[in-house]
Motif scaffolding. Sequence first.
Motif, PDB file in Angstrom:
ATOM      1  N   ALA A 177     -20.569   2.393  38.623  1.00  0.00           N
ATOM      2  CA  ALA A 177     -20.604   3.428  39.657  1.00  0.00           C
ATOM      3  C   ALA A 177     -20.977   4.773  39.046  1.00  0.00           C
ATOM      4  N   GLU A 178     -21.790   5.496  39.748  1.00  0.00           N
ATOM      5  CA  GLU A 178     -22.179   6.850  39.363  1.00  0.00           C
ATOM      6  C   GLU A 178     -21.368   7.851  40.188  1.00  0.00           C
ATOM      7  N   PRO A 179     -21.347   9.122  39.778  1.00  0.00           N
ATOM      8  CA  PRO A 179     -20.557  10.125  40.524  1.00  0.00           C
ATOM      9  C   PRO A 179     -20.861  10.164  42.009  1.00  0.00           C
ATOM     10  N   ARG A 180     -22.137  10.014  42.379  1.00  0.00           N
ATOM     11  CA  ARG A 180     -22.480  10.076  43.804  1.00  0.00           C
ATOM     12  C   ARG A 180     -21.931   8.860  44.551  1.00  0.00           C
ATOM     13  N   HIS A 181     -21.834   7.723  43.860  1.00  0.00           N
ATOM     14  CA  HIS A 181     -21.261   6.538  44.495  1.00  0.00           C
ATOM     15  C   HIS A 181     -19.780   6.761  44.807  1.00  0.00           C
ATOM     16  N   LYS A 182     -19.048   7.333  43.852  1.00  0.00           N
ATOM     17  CA  LYS A 182     -17.629   7.598  44.050  1.00  0.00           C
ATOM     18  C   LYS A 182     -17.408   8.562  45.214  1.00  0.00           C
ATOM     19  N   GLN A 183     -18.221   9.583  45.243  1.00  0.00           N
ATOM     20  CA  GLN A 183     -18.095  10.581  46.303  1.00  0.00           C
ATOM     21  C   GLN A 183     -18.399   9.969  47.669  1.00  0.00           C
ATOM     22  N   GLU A 184     -19.395   9.095  47.732  1.00  0.00           N
ATOM     23  CA  GLU A 184     -19.776   8.481  48.997  1.00  0.00           C
ATOM     24  C   GLU A 184     -18.694   7.521  49.492  1.00  0.00           C
ATOM     25  N   ILE A 185     -18.068   6.790  48.580  1.00  0.00           N
ATOM     26  CA  ILE A 185     -16.993   5.861  48.965  1.00  0.00           C
ATOM     27  C   ILE A 185     -15.822   6.631  49.556  1.00  0.00           C
ATOM     28  N   VAL A 186     -15.432   7.727  48.903  1.00  0.00           N
ATOM     29  CA  VAL A 186     -14.325   8.546  49.412  1.00  0.00           C
ATOM     30  C   VAL A 186     -14.676   9.128  50.779  1.00  0.00           C
ATOM     31  N   ARG A 187     -15.905   9.594  50.920  1.00  0.00           N
ATOM     32  CA  ARG A 187     -16.326  10.192  52.196  1.00  0.00           C
ATOM     33  C   ARG A 187     -16.270   9.172  53.332  1.00  0.00           C
ATOM     34  N   LEU A 188     -16.757   7.972  53.084  1.00  0.00           N
ATOM     35  CA  LEU A 188     -16.766   6.940  54.121  1.00  0.00           C
ATOM     36  C   LEU A 188     -15.342   6.521  54.501  1.00  0.00           C
ATOM     37  N   LEU A 189     -14.458   6.426  53.526  1.00  0.00           N
ATOM     38  CA  LEU A 189     -13.070   6.060  53.809  1.00  0.00           C
ATOM     39  C   LEU A 189     -12.400   7.125  54.688  1.00  0.00           C
ATOM     40  N   LYS A 190     -12.634   8.383  54.377  1.00  0.00           N
ATOM     41  CA  LYS A 190     -12.041   9.461  55.171  1.00  0.00           C
ATOM     42  C   LYS A 190     -12.615   9.476  56.583  1.00  0.00           C
ATOM     43  N   GLU A 191     -13.903   9.220  56.713  1.00  0.00           N
ATOM     44  CA  GLU A 191     -14.508   9.159  58.040  1.00  0.00           C
ATOM     45  C   GLU A 191     -13.903   8.039  58.882  1.00  0.00           C
ATOM     46  N   ASP A 192     -13.453   6.984  58.197  1.00  0.00           N
ATOM     47  CA  ASP A 192     -12.882   5.833  58.893  1.00  0.00           C
ATOM     48  C   ASP A 192     -11.390   6.024  59.187  1.00  0.00           C
ATOM     49  N   GLY A 193     -10.860   7.211  58.920  1.00  0.00           N
ATOM     50  CA  GLY A 193      -9.470   7.511  59.250  1.00  0.00           C
ATOM     51  C   GLY A 193      -8.467   7.151  58.183  1.00  0.00           C
ATOM     52  N   GLU A 194      -8.941   6.787  56.986  1.00  0.00           N
ATOM     53  CA  GLU A 194      -8.019   6.426  55.910  1.00  0.00           C
ATOM     54  C   GLU A 194      -7.499   7.688  55.206  1.00  0.00           C
ATOM     55  N   VAL A 195      -6.295   7.562  54.643  1.00  0.00           N
ATOM     56  CA  VAL A 195      -5.757   8.602  53.759  1.00  0.00           C
ATOM     57  C   VAL A 195      -6.093   8.176  52.334  1.00  0.00           C
TER      58      VAL A 195
END
Length: 555
Positions: free
Chosen positions: A201-219
């Motif tokens: 994983a690259e930095p942008r991958h990590k950031q995108e995973i966190v962003r998608l999880l938050k958009e889906d209502g996850e903490v």
Amino acid sequence: MMDYWSAGEGNRRTATQPREGNSSCGIEGAVENVLERSTSFQLHDGRVVELDDNTRDLILQALHEMSTSALRCLGFAYKEGLSEFATYNGHEDHPAHELLLEPSNYSSIESKLIFVGLVGLRDPPREEVHQAIEDCKAAGIRVMVITGDNKNTAEAICREIGVFGPEEDISSKSLTGKDFMNLPDQKNHLRKTGGLLFSRAEPRHKQEIVRLLKEDGEVVAMTGDGVNDAPALKLADIGIAMGIAGTEVAKEASDMVLADDNFSTIVAAVGEGRSIYDNMKAFIRYMISSNIGEVASIFLTAALGIPEGLIPVQLLWVNLVTDGPPATALGFNPPDRDIMKKPPRRSDDSLISAWILFRYLVIGLYVGIATVGVFIIWYTHESFLGINLSGDGHTLVTYSQLADWGQCPSWEGFTVSPFTAGDRLFSFDTNPCDYFQAGKVKAMTLSLSVLVAIEMFNSLNALSEDGSLLVMPPWVNPWLLLAMSVSFGLHFLILYVPFLAQVFGIVPLSLNEWLLVLAVALPVILIDEILKFVGRCTSGFHASGARKSSKPKAD
């Protein structure tokens, strides 16, 4: 000669002083990436030969064997003939300096490399990590591992620490960062139950995973230690940096810093956070149910038309002094035994649910009924539940007389016998109707004592939201028992010190009268035990809307 090193996925480069001879650079990083940029390899005797497909396959096979044994692998290569760096000394005015500042030049510099070899490093996980992962699963927390390691290495480590089972099929749960970014429905992949792994994983991958999880209502809680983790740490709901191995950039971007760099500390922090939240709710639950009870008692008194059972100074005493110590002590409640087995609450959950509010109302209503009821019992009953109440010689009246006490002057033949309360004699020969005002001192004392006792027992109910007192007995919080003793002691003080009793308009109680107080107050525990049992039986219904928290872990 110029030494030029490139390490890791982020292509971090450092330069050393040039040496005499041919200029060259050394490369270290992911074996696949280094091998992809190499066209030849160096033998043991120093000869350099062409890197053919057969040799490339042998190297990749060795990489596979090492990585599946949970070894972190690094590949090494070098390149000669970099004449533009032959005289480079690090000064900004040198032409080679401009080449290094432009990332687009890196691909040409790191091409046609001479592969030297690879090395496997063993970085064993801490012993407590496996249990911490199990605790996360029991608590409804999904663990996602995001790492720059080789896919096989990451999968072996994840099986070792318990993110995946030994025989679990993880073909759909383990992806590289690039594969994940190419998925047509990334959110659907993140919604899969159980652990997930993202390797290379690259930095942008990590950031995108966190962003998608938050958009889906996850903490989302994100852990990391490197500079490349900083964007994801900043974006997460809770960024957690390593205090020992973490960079200053990661620490600045995070919300919390682990002093011991231990994953199990995060799990312990989750349990502590849940305990603090539960104790806050216990305080609110106790205070609201008690205050509802006091309001209910005043409302019932007015609705029934009976004399006032509590005067303002008594209500102030209960609110400011008697209720204070137990409410404070509830902040020291130990965690529920199953606190790490409950599903996490949603970020938008209200502090007081409809079910909890219903419980507040039921308990508060009983407090009001008990406080007013004991007042009526003293006036209308010679005995109650086998407890004799006629020892002081007071006159009994009917409920209708008590409810219509304001019409007393119009009653014919109404008389009241003298009675004693403490060391005081009450006689109403001249005006029998004073029996409902000046003569209510004993009934008022009973009401106040029931209110104090019932709120002390109600504080025991607040030890746990749904846990029975059989599971969490009162002595699990010694501070609460001490606080109850202080509150009861203060009540006894105003009862049995004549000056204070006169100030508060009360009189001492006999043993039988104390038995009546306990008989009326104790059922509040039984009522709440029944409500807790119903709550436990329907906990799946109450928590059906709760989402599971996600805790991506970057490496």
